[in-house]
Scaffold this active site. Sequence first.
Site, mmCIF file in Angstrom:
data_model
loop_
_atom_site.group_PDB
_atom_site.id
_atom_site.type_symbol
_atom_site.label_atom_id
_atom_site.label_comp_id
_atom_site.label_asym_id
_atom_site.label_seq_id
_atom_site.Cartn_x
_atom_site.Cartn_y
_atom_site.Cartn_z
ATOM 1 N N ASN A 10 21.109 -20.325 40.270
ATOM 2 C CA ASN A 10 19.966 -21.295 39.899
ATOM 3 C C ASN A 10 19.250 -21.391 41.186
ATOM 4 O OD1 ASN A 10 18.288 -23.776 39.582
ATOM 5 N ND2 ASN A 10 20.323 -25.124 39.902
ATOM 6 N N TRP A 11 17.958 -20.758 41.001
ATOM 7 C CA TRP A 11 17.002 -20.692 42.359
ATOM 8 C C TRP A 11 16.235 -21.938 42.631
ATOM 9 C CZ3 TRP A 11 14.095 -15.295 41.211
ATOM 10 C CH2 TRP A 11 15.071 -14.087 41.440
ATOM 11 N N LYS A 12 16.410 -22.872 41.956
ATOM 12 C CA LYS A 12 15.563 -24.259 41.902
ATOM 13 C C LYS A 12 14.212 -24.013 42.368
ATOM 14 C CE LYS A 12 20.225 -25.847 43.447
ATOM 15 N NZ LYS A 12 20.952 -27.019 44.138
ATOM 16 N N HIS A 100 21.398 -30.919 35.281
ATOM 17 C CA HIS A 100 21.618 -30.837 36.637
ATOM 18 C C HIS A 100 21.806 -32.011 37.368
ATOM 19 C CE1 HIS A 100 21.616 -29.430 40.670
ATOM 20 N NE2 HIS A 100 21.966 -28.274 40.299
ATOM 21 N N GLU A 102 20.441 -32.971 40.050
ATOM 22 C CA GLU A 102 19.126 -32.983 40.598
ATOM 23 C C GLU A 102 18.145 -33.550 39.713
ATOM 24 O OE1 GLU A 102 18.740 -29.302 42.657
ATOM 25 O OE2 GLU A 102 20.275 -29.569 43.971
ATOM 26 N N GLU A 173 30.132 -29.432 38.213
ATOM 27 C CA GLU A 173 29.536 -29.412 39.548
ATOM 28 C C GLU A 173 29.639 -30.576 40.465
ATOM 29 O OE1 GLU A 173 26.263 -26.303 40.146
ATOM 30 O OE2 GLU A 173 25.036 -27.989 39.214
ATOM 31 N N GLY A 179 24.872 -27.837 47.608
ATOM 32 C CA GLY A 179 24.045 -27.750 48.734
ATOM 33 C C GLY A 179 24.555 -28.433 50.164
ATOM 34 N N SER A 218 28.434 -25.262 46.385
ATOM 35 C CA SER A 218 28.728 -24.311 47.552
ATOM 36 C C SER A 218 29.860 -23.163 47.153
ATOM 37 C CB SER A 218 29.412 -25.212 48.602
ATOM 38 O OG SER A 218 28.271 -26.262 48.901
ATOM 39 N N GLY A 239 23.623 -21.899 43.615
ATOM 40 C CA GLY A 239 22.394 -22.129 44.110
ATOM 41 C C GLY A 239 21.883 -21.533 45.443
ATOM 42 N N GLY A 240 22.335 -21.912 46.567
ATOM 43 C CA GLY A 240 21.915 -21.369 47.683
ATOM 44 C C GLY A 240 22.148 -19.840 47.677
HETATM 45 P P1 PGA Z 1 24.794 -24.633 45.627
HETATM 46 O O1 PGA Z 1 23.956 -25.224 44.418
HETATM 47 O O2 PGA Z 1 25.506 -23.258 45.329
HETATM 48 O O3 PGA Z 1 23.640 -24.379 46.697
HETATM 49 O O4 PGA Z 1 25.825 -25.772 46.202
HETATM 50 C C1 PGA Z 1 24.690 -25.181 42.957
HETATM 51 C C2 PGA Z 1 23.822 -25.681 42.189
HETATM 52 O O5 PGA Z 1 23.028 -26.842 42.322
HETATM 53 O O6 PGA Z 1 23.741 -25.436 40.862
#
Ligand code: PGA
Length: 259
Positions: A10-12, A100, A102, A173, A179, A218, A239-240
Amino acid sequence: MRRRALIVGNWKMNGLIESSCDLADAVLSGLDQRADRMLRCEVVICPPATALYALHQRLGGGVLKLGGQNLSEHESGPHTGEVCGIMLRNVGCWFVIVGHSERRATGEGNEQVGRKMAAAFRDGLIPIVCVGETLDERERGAAEAVVREQIAALLPCLPVARNKRESLVVAYEPVWAIGTGRNAEPEQILAMHGFIRSLLTEALGAAGEKVRILYGGSLKPANARTILALGDVDGGLIGGAALKAADFLAIIDAVPDEY
Ligand code: PGA
């Protein structure tokens, strides 16, 4: 039961067209060197919507699949700024992330997440529906109750066709792990994935056994081997670490051989 592993990046809201193409090229060339692994593992990237078309042109229908990060529950019409499932299909998406945390933080509730999941199925996309508790909810001992409600809201929105139900992907999640660099502990993941599996099989019978449950929060090369080997963890939502090809590929390498 082992399901085909699914690793999703997930590149956001990161990357312009050029840098997205560079990152996808680097991931793709890594996958080309891992042809045997790709038989056991499906790999998806979810770039920003503005890069999807260019990536679709670049990747064609190859092993690296595309997903959207969000979709509208509507099919078309006066919904300024929204993108619907048909549009995502049109730029090569197979998958879409739904609910998600977010997005939930901007006001998406369980019912809307259910409608978005239904819209994804309707438009021929495989939804990756995110569930998970906040730190406050975990500390209050309410993690399972929160996730139970999130899953319960999905059930009436699932399609009737069994093959479609089986294609559902759920991503656990924990919000406090996203994050933050602080992943959930293996025991916490094992317990929650087992709980989600029991909710799914209770509601869907054998189809619930086929649904893939991903862990996200993470996930990185240093913890991927431990987490991806846990029972009922069928892959990861990253994500990251998905923004660096080497890290993303290292997570793919950490998928256990027995998948
Ligand atoms: P993260 O994000 O790996 O940076 O914790 C995961 C996500 O939001 O799907």
